[in-house]
Design an enzyme around this catalytic site. Structure first.
Site, PDB file in Angstrom:
ATOM      1  N   CYS A 147     -10.126   1.411  -8.365  1.00  0.00           N
ATOM      2  CA  CYS A 147      -9.292   1.794  -7.229  1.00  0.00           C
ATOM      3  C   CYS A 147      -9.332   0.631  -6.253  1.00  0.00           C
ATOM      4  CB  CYS A 147      -9.879   3.055  -6.587  1.00  0.00           C
ATOM      5  SG  CYS A 147      -9.068   3.569  -5.070  1.00  0.00           S
ATOM      6  N   ASP A 151     -15.984  11.857  -2.935  1.00  0.00           N
ATOM      7  CA  ASP A 151     -15.368  10.590  -2.517  1.00  0.00           C
ATOM      8  C   ASP A 151     -16.175   9.962  -1.383  1.00  0.00           C
ATOM      9  OD1 ASP A 151     -13.028   8.715  -1.534  1.00  0.00           O
ATOM     10  OD2 ASP A 151     -12.327   9.551  -3.418  1.00  0.00           O
ATOM     11  N   ASP A 152     -15.558   9.077  -0.662  1.00  0.00           N
ATOM     12  CA  ASP A 152     -16.187   8.298   0.409  1.00  0.00           C
ATOM     13  C   ASP A 152     -16.880   9.215   1.435  1.00  0.00           C
ATOM     14  OD1 ASP A 152     -16.811   6.316   2.164  1.00  0.00           O
ATOM     15  OD2 ASP A 152     -14.759   5.681   2.553  1.00  0.00           O
ATOM     16  N   ARG A 208     -10.103  -3.334   7.296  1.00  0.00           N
ATOM     17  CA  ARG A 208     -10.660  -1.966   7.317  1.00  0.00           C
ATOM     18  C   ARG A 208     -12.090  -1.983   7.876  1.00  0.00           C
ATOM     19  NH1 ARG A 208     -11.951   2.867   2.987  1.00  0.00           N
ATOM     20  NH2 ARG A 208     -10.929   4.483   4.166  1.00  0.00           N
ATOM     21  N   ASP A 224      -2.560   5.562  -3.166  1.00  0.00           N
ATOM     22  CA  ASP A 224      -3.007   6.504  -2.139  1.00  0.00           C
ATOM     23  C   ASP A 224      -1.869   7.436  -1.739  1.00  0.00           C
ATOM     24  OD1 ASP A 224      -5.626   5.871  -1.955  1.00  0.00           O
ATOM     25  OD2 ASP A 224      -5.444   4.594  -0.184  1.00  0.00           O
ATOM     26  N   TRP A 228       0.850  -1.195   0.000  1.00  0.00           N
ATOM     27  CA  TRP A 228       0.000   0.000   0.000  1.00  0.00           C
ATOM     28  C   TRP A 228       0.893   1.256   0.000  1.00  0.00           C
ATOM     29  CZ3 TRP A 228      -0.411   3.930   3.731  1.00  0.00           C
ATOM     30  CH2 TRP A 228      -1.411   4.866   3.455  1.00  0.00           C
ATOM     31  N   LYS A 243     -15.827   6.400  -9.123  1.00  0.00           N
ATOM     32  CA  LYS A 243     -14.595   5.815  -8.581  1.00  0.00           C
ATOM     33  C   LYS A 243     -15.008   4.564  -7.817  1.00  0.00           C
ATOM     34  CE  LYS A 243     -10.798   6.947  -5.392  1.00  0.00           C
ATOM     35  NZ  LYS A 243     -10.311   8.013  -4.486  1.00  0.00           N
ATOM     36  N   TRP A 244     -14.634   3.414  -8.337  1.00  0.00           N
ATOM     37  CA  TRP A 244     -15.057   2.106  -7.787  1.00  0.00           C
ATOM     38  C   TRP A 244     -13.897   1.564  -6.963  1.00  0.00           C
ATOM     39  CZ3 TRP A 244     -18.390  -1.791 -10.889  1.00  0.00           C
ATOM     40  CH2 TRP A 244     -18.417  -3.046 -10.266  1.00  0.00           C
ATOM     41  N   ASP A 245     -14.077   1.619  -5.649  1.00  0.00           N
ATOM     42  CA  ASP A 245     -12.991   1.280  -4.725  1.00  0.00           C
ATOM     43  C   ASP A 245     -13.145  -0.156  -4.231  1.00  0.00           C
ATOM     44  OD1 ASP A 245     -10.782   1.723  -3.135  1.00  0.00           O
ATOM     45  OD2 ASP A 245     -11.633   3.447  -2.083  1.00  0.00           O
ATOM     46  N   MET A 246     -12.100  -0.694  -3.626  1.00  0.00           N
ATOM     47  CA  MET A 246     -12.098  -2.067  -3.089  1.00  0.00           C
ATOM     48  C   MET A 246     -10.953  -2.111  -2.084  1.00  0.00           C
ATOM     49  SD  MET A 246     -11.035  -5.332  -3.011  1.00  0.00           S
ATOM     50  CE  MET A 246     -11.626  -6.975  -3.169  1.00  0.00           C
TER      51      MET A 246
HETATM   52  C1  DGJ Z   1      -9.120   4.263  -0.594  1.00  0.00           C
HETATM   53  C2  DGJ Z   1      -8.859   5.090  -1.819  1.00  0.00           C
HETATM   54  O1  DGJ Z   1      -7.664   4.699  -2.412  1.00  0.00           O
HETATM   55  C3  DGJ Z   1      -8.857   6.552  -1.452  1.00  0.00           C
HETATM   56  O2  DGJ Z   1      -8.527   7.341  -2.548  1.00  0.00           O
HETATM   57  C4  DGJ Z   1     -10.209   6.919  -0.898  1.00  0.00           C
HETATM   58  O3  DGJ Z   1     -11.171   6.803  -1.894  1.00  0.00           O
HETATM   59  C5  DGJ Z   1     -10.530   6.030   0.287  1.00  0.00           C
HETATM   60  N1  DGJ Z   1     -10.394   4.649  -0.024  1.00  0.00           N
HETATM   61  C6  DGJ Z   1     -11.916   6.289   0.767  1.00  0.00           C
HETATM   62  O4  DGJ Z   1     -12.273   5.425   1.756  1.00  0.00           O
END
Ligand code: DGJ
Length: 736
Positions: free
Chosen positions: A525, A367-368, A444, A547, A200, A477-480
């Protein structure tokens, strides 16, 4: 470009202008590899390339040919148990427990064009002339298992795509334990293996080490491709550098757990394998069923590592990425994550958006934290209902307000997860990957939804569709954000299929959302760049690279990422200082000079900028708008590696070579340092170039061979204006 079959010698010659790939069918029907490398003349037969030797202790193919054994032949798709002692491409269990297979040639077809495997991402063609495909059909007589090996030669790129389809044409169930996308035996081992490793916030650092006898492998067991090891490696000859020498790049169009391996044996040949990681894979084939592996990509370059990367870039940008955004310059955006984290409301965000518009930006990304119960990362994922404390008039009121400013609007989602405290978590524990009765392990503070279950994919599709339809966003923005653990599905019959079925579920959801919302620009993402792979690029043409937004760290990350992935795919933002990951302060100029080489945006609270900083941001945005076509779609060259010294340099050249942008970065200032120059690449040698801001002009050949002189005050004078972490940009225009 061609796939030629020489019937008499039973030899296949696959070639284009760049490479030849040759194998033959040897009695009793075994496909044996003969050559992969620079294009060579076609001939009726290449039998002289067949290396055989009588090896004591080998298991021979037949008593009258003691010099032939599977262990010592170079094989196209090796199996376990019949004489080859190396790692197999295919390993099965028959109903009687046997692992044995003898895959012999049955027939083949050669067709124009190339299709994408069903339900998987892949390379596509727009016209049949762009590729030719060989389907080589092999069969195990005893079980009637059929293996179809697909080879597609791309006309305009030094690229060969391989995959395999395994068909149970027999009467009994067969279980796949290993089904690699590609296996390739090379005749020498004098290579360096180049990998992209990390973690990370330090993704895709370049590592290079010589091959040695034994297995050198990278992979992921996390359920996604990972930030630890990118699904790629290159084998480079010893003298290969960025601009010269030979390299073979190997990758896979897949986002799940993978294995990539180079195994040198004690006879100094090398077997390359890449595919789904066998450790967490099995697949049950009932009579009539078939299984298709993801596609593997082989790139051949004799123009060094830049040549290899440029081929990967063209492939990713033009024949893997899709949709209306594929060829479009990406909007300059502001994302509120590092600016506000979870601490925002509509007013605060609209103030940032107004500022963004005023400064020349084109998109606001929410964002989130916009949904219910999401004031921290401990809960909230899964229900996808707007938080009316933050947005009292609903999400649409907010997105309408952003649109009314003349900005595009984007939104963050993490649709593969569920957090405790949500309705989804309470109502559907059976939709969470875990085994009832055993402890669930959080990452998380959240858990992974079971995307192997189509009901889960359907339910998420409905919820996310509702959000996208209501908000009318232009970007997602599709995060995981976690690795998969407690890998057990409450609904799946064969648990060994879960990991692969999971990623097929992710692809299915992406496909359905793209079909329903074709105008949306998706950015993938995974805690930054933990799922930055070719599989994702088929659905989302860009990915949040890391990040880590510190400019110096980003130079390393973007340098490494560029080994495979194009600049148009690399999310890159200017953030505040002191930087939130490194606590380091780097100038606004260097931060922007680094972020230009990607999709470009800002990730800070714009309302806190001084007037002077705002003026600088305006200039930066003008610069990016002027040059982004060239940067995002031109030819990229790495010039100097941050992994080898104190400086980084790279450049982009327009396709017609009339323009170029060169970036030079230096980490720490040096006193009385040596002279510096940098040799440019890819220019028109006969073109006369002017450098913006300078009166001198230079021929392309001089810039490429004598170089661009970079020496500065630190090389000898008493006082230098520049400190640490400096950057310089040079804009070249051909004037004659
Ligand atoms: C992880 C992403 O990489 C960040 O840019 C951000 O969107 C956070 N998650 C939000 O929880």
């Amino acid at each position: 470009m061609a796939v030629i079959y020489h019937a008499e010698s039973r030899t296949f010659h696959l070639y284009n202008d760049a490479f030849s790939y040759i194998f033959k069918i040897m009695d009793p029907g075994i496909p044996v590899h003969l050559y992969y490398g620079r294009k060579i003349h076609d001939r009726d037969a290449f039998d002289y390339l067949l290396e055989t030797a009588r090896r004591p202790m080998a298991v021979v193919l037949s008593e009258d040919r003691p010099d032939l054994s599977l262990e010592h032949l170079k094989l196209e798709y090796p199996v376990y148990g019949t004489g080859d002692m190396r790692n197999p491409a295919l390993d099965v269990r028959h109903e009687n427990g046997s692992r044995l297979l003898e895959l012999l040639y049955e027939n083949h077809q050669i067709t124009a064009g190339k299709s994408v495997p069903a339900d998987l991402p892949g390379v596509y063609t727009e016209k049949d002339e762009e590729a030719e495909t060989l389907a080589l059909v092999l069969r195990d007589a005893e079980s009637s298992l059929q293996v179809i090996l697909y080879y597609s030669v791309m006309e305009e790129m030094p690229v060969l795509i391989r995959s395999a389809q395994i068909v149970n044409a027999g009467q009994n169930e067969i279980r796949l334990e290993t089904a690699m996308s590609l296996s390739l035996d090379l005749p020498e081992m004098e290579y360096d293996m180049i990998t992209l490793t990390g973690a990370w916030a330090r993704e895709r650092h370049v590592r290079r080490s010589p091959l040695h006898e034994g297995v050198q492998s990278i992979g992921s067991l996390r359920g996604f491709s990972s930030n630890n090891f990118s699904p790629f490696f290159a084998l480079a000859e010893k003298n290969t550098d960025e601009n010269s020498g030979t390299a073979v790049g190997v990758s896979i169009i897949y986002s799940g757990s993978f294995l990539a391996e180079a195994a040198a044996d004690t006879y100094h040949t090398v077997r390359i394998r890449i595919g789904i990681h066998p450790e967490t894979f099995e697949w049950h084939l009932q009579p009539g069923d078939s299984f298709r592996t993801p596609e593997a990509v082989l790139v051949y370059s004799d123009a060094g590592l830049n040549g290899m990367s440029q081929a990967f870039h063209t492939l990713c940008r033009t024949r893997i990425a899709r949709g209306i955004w594929r060829d479009r310059c990406r909007p300059v955006l502001v994302n509120n994550w590092e600016g506000t984290y979870f601490d925002f409301d509509e007013e605060k965000l609209l103030a940032i958006a107004r500022c963004a518009k005023d400064l020349g930006m084109e998109m606001f990304v929410l964002d989130d934290g916009w949904f219910r119960c999401r004031s921290s990362d401990r809960t909230g994922l899964g229900d996808w209902i707007v938080d009316t404390d933050k947005f009292p008039r609903g999400i649409r009121h907010f997105t309408d307000a952003v649109h009314a400013m003349g900005l595009l609007c984007g939104i963050w989602i993490e649709p593969e997860m569920v957090s405790p405290g949500t309705d989804l978590f309470r109502e559907h524990p059976e939709w969470i990957i875990h085994e009832e009765g055993r402890p669930m392990h959080a990452g998380r503070h959240q858990y992974v939804l079971d995307y192997s279950n189509p009901d889960v994919v359907d339910a998420v599709f409905e919820k996310i569709s509702a959000v996208l339809a209501e908000s009318r966003v232009d970007y997602v923005k599709w995060d995981m954000n976690r690795s998969m653990s407690d890998v057990y599905s409450m609904t799946l019959k064969h648990q060994g299929e879960l990991m692969h079925r999971y990623i097929l579920g992710v692809y299915a959801l992406y496909s359905r959302l793209i079909e329903k919302f074709p105008g949306i620009l998706f950015e993938s993402c995974a805690s930054g760049g933990a799922r930055f792979d070719m599989g994702m690029l088929y659905y989302a043409p860009q990915c949040w690279t890391s990040d880590d937004t510190d400019a110096y760290e980003r130079q390393k990350i973007q340098y490494g990422t560029s080994y495979v992935y194009p600049l148009s795919s690399m999310g890159s933002h200017v953030s505040a200082v002191p930087n939130h990951q490194l606590h380091r302060s780097i100038s606004f100029k260097t931060r922007a000079d680094t972020a230009y080489f990607g999709t470009f945006g800002y990730e800070l609270d714009l309302t806190k900028l001084t007037e002077e900083e705002k003026a600088e941001v305006r200039r930066q945005i003008c610069f990016m708008k002027e040059h982004r076509q060239l940067i995002q779609f031109g030819t990229f060259f790495r010039l100097r590696s941050p992994f080898e010294g104190n400086e980084t340099a790279w450049m982009c050249v327009s396709p017609d070579r009339s323009e170029a942008v060169i970036a030079y970065y230096r980490q720490t200032q040096e006193v009385n340092a040596g002279y510096r120059r940098i040799r440019l690449q890819g220019l028109d040698p006969d073109g006369l170039y002017a450098i913006e801001g300078q009166t001198e002009t230079y021929y392309g050949d001089a810039l490429m061979h004598a170089g661009l002189l970079l020496s500065d005050a630190s090389c000898g004078e008493e006082k230098s204006e520049e400190g640490d972490y400096i950057s310089r940009l040079y804009v070249l225009k051909r004037i004659a």
